[in-house]
Design an enzyme around this catalytic site. Structure first.
Site, mmCIF file in Angstrom:
data_model
loop_
_atom_site.group_PDB
_atom_site.id
_atom_site.type_symbol
_atom_site.label_atom_id
_atom_site.label_comp_id
_atom_site.label_asym_id
_atom_site.label_seq_id
_atom_site.Cartn_x
_atom_site.Cartn_y
_atom_site.Cartn_z
ATOM 1 N N LYS A 173 -30.852 64.873 84.593
ATOM 2 C CA LYS A 173 -29.859 65.508 84.831
ATOM 3 C C LYS A 173 -29.289 66.080 83.614
ATOM 4 O O LYS A 173 -28.815 66.915 82.321
ATOM 5 C CB LYS A 173 -29.362 63.476 82.812
ATOM 6 C CG LYS A 173 -30.280 62.467 83.835
ATOM 7 C CD LYS A 173 -29.658 60.856 82.820
ATOM 8 C CE LYS A 173 -30.217 59.980 82.531
ATOM 9 N NZ LYS A 173 -29.049 58.570 81.643
ATOM 10 N N GLY A 216 -33.284 67.549 71.118
ATOM 11 C CA GLY A 216 -31.710 67.168 71.576
ATOM 12 C C GLY A 216 -31.846 68.125 70.229
ATOM 13 O O GLY A 216 -30.324 68.479 70.031
ATOM 14 N N GLY A 251 -39.200 67.816 72.979
ATOM 15 C CA GLY A 251 -39.177 66.758 73.937
ATOM 16 C C GLY A 251 -40.497 66.938 75.483
ATOM 17 O O GLY A 251 -41.691 67.869 75.304
ATOM 18 N N ARG A 289 -46.147 66.690 64.732
ATOM 19 C CA ARG A 289 -45.110 66.303 64.123
ATOM 20 C C ARG A 289 -45.064 66.032 62.649
ATOM 21 O O ARG A 289 -44.792 66.988 61.658
ATOM 22 C CB ARG A 289 -44.310 65.222 64.290
ATOM 23 C CG ARG A 289 -43.328 65.240 65.447
ATOM 24 C CD ARG A 289 -41.668 64.559 65.944
ATOM 25 N NE ARG A 289 -40.762 65.025 67.446
ATOM 26 C CZ ARG A 289 -39.830 64.603 67.286
ATOM 27 N NH1 ARG A 289 -39.693 62.868 67.241
ATOM 28 N NH2 ARG A 289 -39.209 64.790 67.715
#
Length: 393
Positions: free
Chosen positions: A197, A373, A350, A35
């Site tokens: 999920k 996200g 991620g 990053r």
């Protein structure tokens, strides 16, 4: 949305919002500087323009108070190794000491503000806090795509207190790629969704049902769908409260003519740990003392056929517990198929990025997003608070 290269940057002071939320080990050493390096093109261009740069970032979750374990000190040390200018780590991100540093800032000096999230006002998108952050800055440059889904002070409110606000190279690149699959994707458009999920992917699925030709599902989220359909899934991870919604999504996809595929075979084991005995199951039920931990070879083969014929691919989430070698083959197989495809391929951030890097296939992917996200929210809502703020400014 304004691009920062179109501004008159020479000699101006820029507030550069970046995402230096890097992983740290127990000794607070950076374990992955991806990053930091991702922002270097924007940072170096500003330095070439003799701009005076103030960098703002968050790190971790300090819960609105100063916490030494979330200090940006290790980032300042790493950054000093990557650029020739002197890096000064401010003691805070606002206040008299910071104002004094700004006033005395030399032409060969970059100021790195301390963690923005040491102040609760950052997450509250507080105007007064944002105004303090912007003090002394001529322009605001956002190169923190991974944080653009957050309506925080350094992402949204700050744009109201500078002359102009613009996107850096990284944000511009991310939006260029995502706009191609949001506005007019080449077809067939295939989405691959994995991870644990269903709840993390509900808004994405709802949008993909309107846009994609097919959705290939893997990972633990599959078993919420399977249980909702009446199959016995053993100890596999299931979100009990999302079963009804899973059935609604399947029904809606059918009505829209979008095909949703679930694994046809499963790698199962009694526990999640390395070197454990596992087996391939081709039909239900999964035994009560077993859990599904990866997609099987037949699923990889079937999904790979769709991938081979796709013109556009969006992938977010691993197909299994890829961190453990025994349960990494499904994710690796899908990665190889996506990498071999001639399609426009975009991989969300991620775990998806970590999975791709583990296979060594990252150079064969069209675009690997820096934001997990953010990429999901962008696919779901087709915009982000940070992008909206730049566009409005």
């Amino acid at each position: 949305m304004l691009f920062f290269k179109d501004l008159d940057l020479k000699g101006k002071r820029e507030f550069l919002r970046v995402d230096f939320n890097v992983p740290l080990d127990d000794k607070i050493n950076i374990t992955d500087d991806t990053r930091i390096k991702a922002v270097l093109p924007t940072l170096n261009f500003l330095l070439e323009q003799k701009a005076r740069i103030i960098i703002g970032s968050h790190l971790g979750r300090p819960k609105g108070k100063k916490d030494p374990q979330f200090s940006l000190y290790p980032v300042s040390k790493k950054l000093s190794q990557l650029i020739p200018h002197r890096i000064t780590l401010a003691p805070d991100c606002i206040g008299k000491e910071v104002d004094l540093l700004k006033q005395k800032q030399g032409s060969e000096e970059v100021i790195l503000l301390e963690n923005l999230r040491f102040h609760p006002e950052e997450k509250q998108n507080d105007d007064s806090f944002a105004q303090e952050l912007a003090k002394g800055a001529d322009y605001y440059v956002n190169d923190a795509f991974a944080a653009c889904h957050r309506a925080h002070a350094s992402i949204v409110a700050i744009t109201r207190f500078v002359k102009k606000a613009a996107a850096g190279f990284l944000v511009r690149q991310e939006m260029d790629y995502f706009s191609r699959i949001i506005e007019a994707p080449q077809r067939p458009y295939i989405a691959i969704l994995g991870g644990a999920k269903v709840s993390d992917k509900i808004p994405v699925l709802a949008n993909l049902i309107l846009k994609a030709n097919a959705v290939l599902i893997g990972g633990a989220m599959s078993y919420t769908f399977f249980k909702a359909m009446g199959f016995k899934v053993g100890k596999s991870l299931v979100e009990e409260e999302k079963q009804e919604l899973s059935l609604e999504l399947l029904k809606k996809a059918g009505e829209k003519g979008v095909r949703i595929f679930l694994p046809s075979d499963h790698i199962i084991a009694r526990e999640i740990k390395p070197c454990i005995e596992f087996q391939t199951l081709t039909r239900f039920p999964i035994p009560e003392d077993y859990m599904a931990l990866d997609i099987g070879p037949e699923t990889v083969k079937k999904y790979s056929e769709f991938i081979k014929n796709a013109k556009t691919i969006f992938w977010n989430g691993p197909m299994g517990v890829f961190e453990i070698d025994e349960f990494s083959h499904g994710t690796a197989g899908i990665a190889k198929s996506v990498a071999a495809s001639d399609s426009l391929s975009i991989v969300g951030g991620g775990d998806s990025v970590a999975a791709i890097k583990k296979t060594g296939m990252e150079k064969n992917i069209s675009h690997i997003s820096t934001g997990g996200g953010a990429s999901l929210e962008l696919i779901a809502n087709e915009t982000l608070p940070g992008i909206e703020a730049l566009s409005e400014k």
